[in-house]
Motif scaffolding. Structure first.
Motif, mmCIF file in Angstrom:
data_model
loop_
_atom_site.group_PDB
_atom_site.id
_atom_site.type_symbol
_atom_site.label_atom_id
_atom_site.label_comp_id
_atom_site.label_asym_id
_atom_site.label_seq_id
_atom_site.Cartn_x
_atom_site.Cartn_y
_atom_site.Cartn_z
ATOM 1 N N ILE A 1 0.847 -1.198 0.000
ATOM 2 C CA ILE A 1 0.000 0.000 0.000
ATOM 3 C C ILE A 1 0.882 1.247 0.000
ATOM 4 N N THR A 2 0.653 2.124 -0.978
ATOM 5 C CA THR A 2 1.443 3.357 -1.082
ATOM 6 C C THR A 2 0.634 4.618 -0.807
ATOM 7 N N GLY A 3 -0.704 4.502 -0.841
ATOM 8 C CA GLY A 3 -1.526 5.684 -0.610
ATOM 9 C C GLY A 3 -2.912 5.300 -0.129
ATOM 10 N N TYR A 4 -3.484 6.169 0.704
ATOM 11 C CA TYR A 4 -4.815 5.937 1.261
ATOM 12 C C TYR A 4 -5.793 6.936 0.653
ATOM 13 N N THR A 5 -6.915 6.432 0.114
ATOM 14 C CA THR A 5 -7.954 7.287 -0.441
ATOM 15 C C THR A 5 -9.181 7.326 0.460
ATOM 16 N N SER A 6 -9.629 6.158 0.877
ATOM 17 C CA SER A 6 -10.790 6.052 1.758
ATOM 18 C C SER A 6 -10.743 4.696 2.449
ATOM 19 N N SER A 7 -11.749 4.428 3.265
ATOM 20 C CA SER A 7 -11.779 3.155 3.993
ATOM 21 C C SER A 7 -11.964 1.955 3.066
ATOM 22 N N THR A 8 -12.314 2.215 1.799
ATOM 23 C CA THR A 8 -12.483 1.112 0.852
ATOM 24 C C THR A 8 -11.525 1.181 -0.338
ATOM 25 N N VAL A 9 -10.736 2.242 -0.453
ATOM 26 C CA VAL A 9 -9.866 2.399 -1.623
ATOM 27 C C VAL A 9 -8.455 2.813 -1.208
ATOM 28 N N VAL A 10 -7.464 2.071 -1.723
ATOM 29 C CA VAL A 10 -6.061 2.438 -1.541
ATOM 30 C C VAL A 10 -5.338 2.282 -2.867
ATOM 31 N N THR A 11 -4.162 2.884 -2.959
ATOM 32 C CA THR A 11 -3.294 2.634 -4.112
ATOM 33 C C THR A 11 -2.163 1.723 -3.664
ATOM 34 N N VAL A 12 -1.682 0.917 -4.603
ATOM 35 C CA VAL A 12 -0.611 -0.022 -4.301
ATOM 36 C C VAL A 12 0.515 0.139 -5.314
ATOM 37 N N ALA A 13 1.682 -0.338 -4.942
ATOM 38 C CA ALA A 13 2.850 -0.152 -5.800
ATOM 39 C C ALA A 13 2.805 -1.049 -7.033
ATOM 40 N N GLU A 14 2.264 -2.252 -6.899
ATOM 41 C CA GLU A 14 2.298 -3.249 -7.973
ATOM 42 C C GLU A 14 1.018 -3.190 -8.812
ATOM 43 N N SER A 15 1.171 -2.997 -10.105
ATOM 44 C CA SER A 15 0.016 -2.890 -10.992
ATOM 45 C C SER A 15 -0.533 -4.268 -11.343
ATOM 46 N N ASP A 16 -1.851 -4.384 -11.302
ATOM 47 C CA ASP A 16 -2.531 -5.641 -11.660
ATOM 48 C C ASP A 16 -3.994 -5.292 -11.892
ATOM 49 N N THR A 17 -4.718 -6.171 -12.563
ATOM 50 C CA THR A 17 -6.142 -5.964 -12.776
ATOM 51 C C THR A 17 -6.863 -7.301 -12.650
ATOM 52 N N TYR A 18 -7.839 -7.341 -11.770
ATOM 53 C CA TYR A 18 -8.692 -8.525 -11.627
ATOM 54 C C TYR A 18 -10.054 -8.052 -11.136
ATOM 55 N N ALA A 19 -11.084 -8.461 -11.861
ATOM 56 C CA ALA A 19 -12.446 -8.071 -11.526
ATOM 57 C C ALA A 19 -13.121 -9.078 -10.612
ATOM 58 N N THR A 20 -12.573 -10.289 -10.580
ATOM 59 C CA THR A 20 -13.141 -11.317 -9.708
ATOM 60 C C THR A 20 -12.737 -11.019 -8.269
ATOM 61 N N PRO A 21 -13.688 -10.849 -7.366
ATOM 62 C CA PRO A 21 -13.357 -10.536 -5.972
ATOM 63 C C PRO A 21 -12.439 -11.579 -5.355
ATOM 64 N N ARG A 22 -11.444 -11.120 -4.627
ATOM 65 C CA ARG A 22 -10.472 -12.003 -3.982
ATOM 66 C C ARG A 22 -10.455 -11.742 -2.464
ATOM 67 N N THR A 23 -10.259 -12.796 -1.715
ATOM 68 C CA THR A 23 -10.034 -12.627 -0.284
ATOM 69 C C THR A 23 -8.599 -12.154 -0.067
ATOM 70 N N PHE A 24 -8.341 -11.622 1.110
ATOM 71 C CA PHE A 24 -7.019 -11.044 1.350
ATOM 72 C C PHE A 24 -6.721 -11.001 2.848
#
Length: 324
Positions: free
Chosen positions: A119-142
């Motif tokens: 995590i490199t930046g905080y936008t809101s309680s549901t959105v952050v930015t991350v250093a590694e670029s990727d795209t997946y529309a299928t929800p993933r656990t974490f």
């Protein structure tokens, strides 16, 4: 009744500095070429640095307007849960429910079937930015590991209190977190690996390679077993004015003292030596410091008294921000 604002913004500081440096009052910032504007901005920043850290005629001083209440969140490990998932589009990660806190910047999100993302930046309680670029529309656990270590705000300079209070009503009876020496915290974490409400904490520098300004972090023991809203009042690092943030701290109280130092800095650059502007800045800054100490009664010569205004417990901020 309409009341005029007595404070000054960057636009006004620029115009007054331009008049001082270039035409004795007959020119504004917008009349200058790009090179001259760059010089004005450089001198304003130099004046800000001098005013906030070492006011003329005063020496080192910590202005009371640099105090921040320091509301923040500390939290326990976020375990894999089917009810809360994330998706990602390039470097934007979105959670299906409120999950993220500002103090998660720097932490690693382990996403099932996708990998690890920082995590490199905080936008809101549901959105952050991350250093590694990727795209997946299928929800993933974490999952996200807390480790009881939390990045402090980028403008954090030094704590203003010897304790960190819990601010949620659910923890109204929980004793405040007390500061301890970093070595003692490290020892406790090594020999007593446990979770619960944090009882002790320390502040230390984050590891830095020099590619960005070095910041600080809070380390707690025990590691939190859940989310806790806390308050860590602190003295903030001075920040220079910008187009996006054109007003300095302190409002109208700081307008004239800051202007006097900026004009003195321009005068010195123009004449190659200090002159009348500098002597004016000394007088104005000495008066401003006396006013600051008088009006903000719990702030005395760089030392913060207990918030109750008593004199029984003094927390020496100056000792934390200045060399011995």
């Amino acid at each position: 009744m309409t009341v005029a604002e007595l404070g000054l913004s960057l636009t006004e500081y620029r115009d007054l500095a331009a008049a001082e440096l270039y035409a004795g009052g007959a020119i504004s910032y917008d009349d200058l070429d790009s090179g001259e504007q760059t010089e004005i901005d450089r001198l304003i920043l130099r004046g800000e640095r001098r005013f906030w850290l070492h006011p003329p005629g005063v020496g080192s001083y910590v202005w009371s307007c640099m105090r921040d209440p320091g509301d923040m969140d500390i939290w326990g490990d976020i375990a894999v849960a089917a009810a809360v998932t994330v998706t990602q589009s390039t470097t934007t990660m979105t959670a299906s429910a409120a999950t993220f806190y500002e103090t998660m910047v720097g932490k690693s999100v382990i996403v099932t079937s996708e990998g690890t993302f920082t995590i490199t930046g905080y936008t809101s309680s549901t959105v952050v930015t991350v250093a590694e670029s990727d795209t997946y529309a299928t929800p993933r656990t974490f999952s996200i590991a807390s480790d009881g270590t939390f990045r402090l705000p980028s403008d954090f300079d030094s704590p203003d209190s010897s304790t960190i209070g819990f601010t949620d009503s659910d923890q109204s009876g929980v004793p405040a977190i007390r500061f301890m020496n970093e070595k003692e915290i490290t020892m406790l974490r090594a020999v007593q690996d446990q979770t619960g409400y944090p009882q002790f904490g320390c502040i230390r520098w984050r590891t830095s390679d020099g590619t960005a300004s070095q910041g600080k972090e809070l380390v707690t023991w025990p590691e939190p077993d859940q989310h806790y809203a806390v308050a860590l009042p602190y003295m903030a690092k001075p920040q220079g004015m910008s187009v996006a943030n054109p007003y300095p701290r302190g409002g109208s109280e700081m307008a004239e003292p800051l202007l006097s130092v900026i004009l003195a800095t321009c005068e010195e650059a123009k004449n190659g030596q200090r002159g009348d502007r500098y002597q004016q800045a000394v007088e104005i800054c000495q008066s401003a410091v006396a006013r600051d100490r008088t009006r903000h009664h719990n702030f005395i010569a760089g030392a913060m008294l207990a918030d109750s205004g008593t004199t029984q417990r003094m927390f020496n901020v100056k000792r934390l921000v200045l060399p011995a």
